[in-house]
Design a protein around this motif. Sequence first.
Motif, short mmCIF file in Angstrom:
data_model
loop_
_atom_site.label_atom_id
_atom_site.label_comp_id
_atom_site.label_asym_id
_atom_site.label_seq_id
_atom_site.Cartn_x
_atom_site.Cartn_y
_atom_site.Cartn_z
N ILE A 138 0.85 -1.20 0.00
CA ILE A 138 0.00 0.00 0.00
C ILE A 138 0.88 1.25 0.00
CG2 ILE A 138 -1.74 1.29 1.29
CD1 ILE A 138 -2.75 -1.27 0.00
N GLU A 139 0.57 2.17 -0.89
CA GLU A 139 1.33 3.42 -0.96
C GLU A 139 1.10 4.26 0.29
OE1 GLU A 139 3.52 4.28 -3.14
OE2 GLU A 139 3.22 2.44 -4.34
N PRO A 140 2.15 4.89 0.82
CA PRO A 140 2.01 5.69 2.05
C PRO A 140 1.05 6.85 1.92
CG PRO A 140 4.32 5.21 1.61
CD PRO A 140 3.56 4.80 0.39
N ASP A 141 0.81 7.33 0.68
CA ASP A 141 -0.11 8.46 0.50
C ASP A 141 -1.40 8.05 -0.20
OD1 ASP A 141 1.05 7.84 -1.87
OD2 ASP A 141 1.56 9.91 -2.43
N ASN A 172 -8.50 9.37 6.04
CA ASN A 172 -9.10 9.61 7.36
C ASN A 172 -8.57 8.67 8.44
OD1 ASN A 172 -10.81 11.70 6.44
ND2 ASN A 172 -12.32 10.20 5.71
N VAL A 173 -7.58 7.83 8.08
CA VAL A 173 -7.03 6.88 9.05
C VAL A 173 -6.17 7.62 10.09
CG1 VAL A 173 -5.40 4.97 9.35
CG2 VAL A 173 -7.07 4.91 7.49
N LYS A 174 -6.44 7.38 11.34
CA LYS A 174 -5.68 8.01 12.43
C LYS A 174 -4.88 7.00 13.25
CE LYS A 174 -7.14 12.10 11.49
NZ LYS A 174 -7.81 11.72 10.21
N HIS A 220 7.51 -8.47 11.46
CA HIS A 220 6.82 -7.46 12.25
C HIS A 220 7.52 -6.11 12.15
CE1 HIS A 220 4.03 -5.98 15.13
NE2 HIS A 220 4.91 -5.79 16.09
N GLY A 221 8.85 -6.12 12.11
CA GLY A 221 9.59 -4.87 11.95
C GLY A 221 9.28 -4.19 10.64
N ASN A 222 9.16 -4.95 9.56
CA ASN A 222 8.82 -4.39 8.25
C ASN A 222 7.44 -3.75 8.27
OD1 ASN A 222 11.27 -5.19 7.15
ND2 ASN A 222 10.46 -7.15 6.42
N LEU A 223 6.49 -4.39 8.95
CA LEU A 223 5.13 -3.84 9.03
C LEU A 223 5.12 -2.52 9.79
CD1 LEU A 223 3.06 -7.09 9.76
CD2 LEU A 223 3.11 -5.80 7.62
N LEU A 224 5.87 -2.46 10.90
CA LEU A 224 5.92 -1.23 11.69
C LEU A 224 6.59 -0.09 10.91
CD1 LEU A 224 6.86 -2.57 15.25
CD2 LEU A 224 4.66 -1.67 14.49
N LYS A 225 7.68 -0.41 10.22
CA LYS A 225 8.36 0.61 9.43
C LYS A 225 7.46 1.17 8.34
CE LYS A 225 12.99 -1.33 10.14
NZ LYS A 225 14.14 -2.02 9.49
N HIS A 226 6.70 0.28 7.69
CA HIS A 226 5.81 0.74 6.63
C HIS A 226 4.69 1.59 7.22
CE1 HIS A 226 4.21 0.64 2.57
NE2 HIS A 226 3.02 0.37 3.06
N ALA A 227 4.19 1.19 8.39
CA ALA A 227 3.13 1.98 9.02
C ALA A 227 3.62 3.39 9.36
CB ALA A 227 2.64 1.27 10.28
N MET A 228 4.86 3.51 9.77
CA MET A 228 5.42 4.81 10.12
C MET A 228 5.60 5.73 8.91
SD MET A 228 5.95 5.03 13.39
CE MET A 228 6.18 4.03 14.87
N CYS A 238 3.36 6.16 6.58
CA CYS A 238 2.07 6.65 6.10
C CYS A 238 1.91 8.14 6.40
CB CYS A 238 0.94 5.85 6.74
SG CYS A 238 0.96 4.11 6.26
N LYS A 239 1.76 8.95 5.36
CA LYS A 239 1.74 10.41 5.50
C LYS A 239 0.51 10.90 6.24
CE LYS A 239 4.50 11.34 1.36
NZ LYS A 239 4.57 12.03 0.06
N TYR A 240 -0.62 10.18 6.09
CA TYR A 240 -1.83 10.66 6.76
C TYR A 240 -1.70 10.57 8.27
CZ TYR A 240 -2.37 5.72 5.44
OH TYR A 240 -2.14 4.40 5.15
N LEU A 241 -0.92 9.59 8.76
CA LEU A 241 -0.69 9.51 10.20
C LEU A 241 0.21 10.63 10.69
CD1 LEU A 241 -0.17 5.67 10.77
CD2 LEU A 241 -2.13 7.03 11.42
#
Length: 496
Positions: A405-408, A414-416, A466-474, A476-479
């Motif tokens: 999923i693209e970060p933008d 609306n994801v917080k 799990h580390g890869n998932l956390l890095k990708h979540a970080m 995300c520009k909307y967050l």
Amino acid sequence: MSPTAETITHQYPHPPTRIGSAKPGGRRPSTGRRRLSRNDSVKDHFRMKYNMSSGHVQNSSVTDIDHKLKLEFFQKEPCKYSHEVFLKAAKIYSALKHDSRDERENPYLQRKNRDALAAKVQDIPHLVFTDDQEKRLVFELAFTALKYQMLFEDVLQDCSFFAQFPEFNEDSGLVMVMLCDFQSRKFQQRTPFTNETLDETAEQVEEALLQVKTRLNAALARHRIKAAAPSLDHLLPDAVRSKEELRSNMPMYVWVNQIKTTISEVIEQFKDDGYKLVDSGEKLEERQFSVDNLCNDVLMFPPESKEDLIECELLQSGKIVLQDKSSCLAPHSVKYLLGEGDDIIHVNAGSGATTAHIASLLQDNNNHIWTFGSQSTTDVQKIQKTMERLGIKGVKNLQDSFLDIEPDDPRFKNVKVILVTADCSKSGITNPIDFIVNEGEDAKILKDLSVGETDLTKLGELVGQHGNLLKHAMKCKYLVESSSSSSSSSLPSSLP
């Protein structure tokens, strides 16, 4: 010859249906659990006669006493597994079984079968279950067979079972799961359920086990004596046995689905059913329950209430959900990070039970939940079925990989909060069957848990994922934007 429990037969009002050429017929199970030996029954019979002649028995007729003796003498251990359950459990056991003793002790066989066995573990068959209760029974029986695999393989070898019945070499998984049930019922012949569809192969395996039951019982007794074990449970590894003991004392938890009902209505329903509400700090006894002190929509019950909870109407109708408290903490944490109209992403949603709990807590906030982790169309349908049963809307299940999923991506503007449910070794789980049923966990965890060992080679891979998932979540520009424009913390939430 005096009659035994196995020689008493009853005619079914509706004979069971058989697959193949097996003969019809069946036996009616008794209601008791304990079975007396003939010598015990004779001793009790003469003891009662002596007491009556001596004036020790008052207000009891000879007819009532004789009737009680007959009930005890002819008692049979009930069987809770149907042939359908045996067949499904055999498939799971065959996919997950450990190396045989020969394969463990012979380096040549280890090298030869390593690749084939690894591929076999990955290929767990897709099975369709009638309901969650049948699913529990299937995994429970397969897990029991995995725990006792080494013992029962030795017992079958001591009895030369496969030498006497070579036609069952290809059905060794079915032999193993049926032997597990057979020995737990004191080697009594199984009574079919009314209107049960019987399988010809399963009937033949059962008949073969009955023919050698004396040798099987003797072999098990020799193993117990050799190990000085008071019961078969004491032959299990200490890590497995300690978890079994811990599980028997673990309370049961349910959370209230506030989409369909209210907490007060559920509490009143349990009171009407004979349960007593007590303070959360008190030790729960039979027919008691309490409200959890951390999660106000979670109710706690004593371990002996498990069967009642599984069969109760509140659970069947989706008004409550059976789930461990450890899985309920993340939804409550997420609840306090979201406002009106805020959306959430849940990564590794599993069966959807945790996602549904979040939706239950946010029922009035007009939130949307995006889920990731489904590997196939079947997984997507499983989550959709869970949401439909619980009456939950606003959950959008995606089959895409979260890492792709693209970060933008504008869909998630609306994801917080992003909740990442980590994959782990599951080594701390005390009740793996409920975890598989409630959380949609992969059944492969049963292999390691059945011997109380964790494959350390998997831990590094799980940590990396799990580390890869956390890095990708970080990323995300909307967050990032929402956290910089809000006075409260909206950074990604991750719970292992």
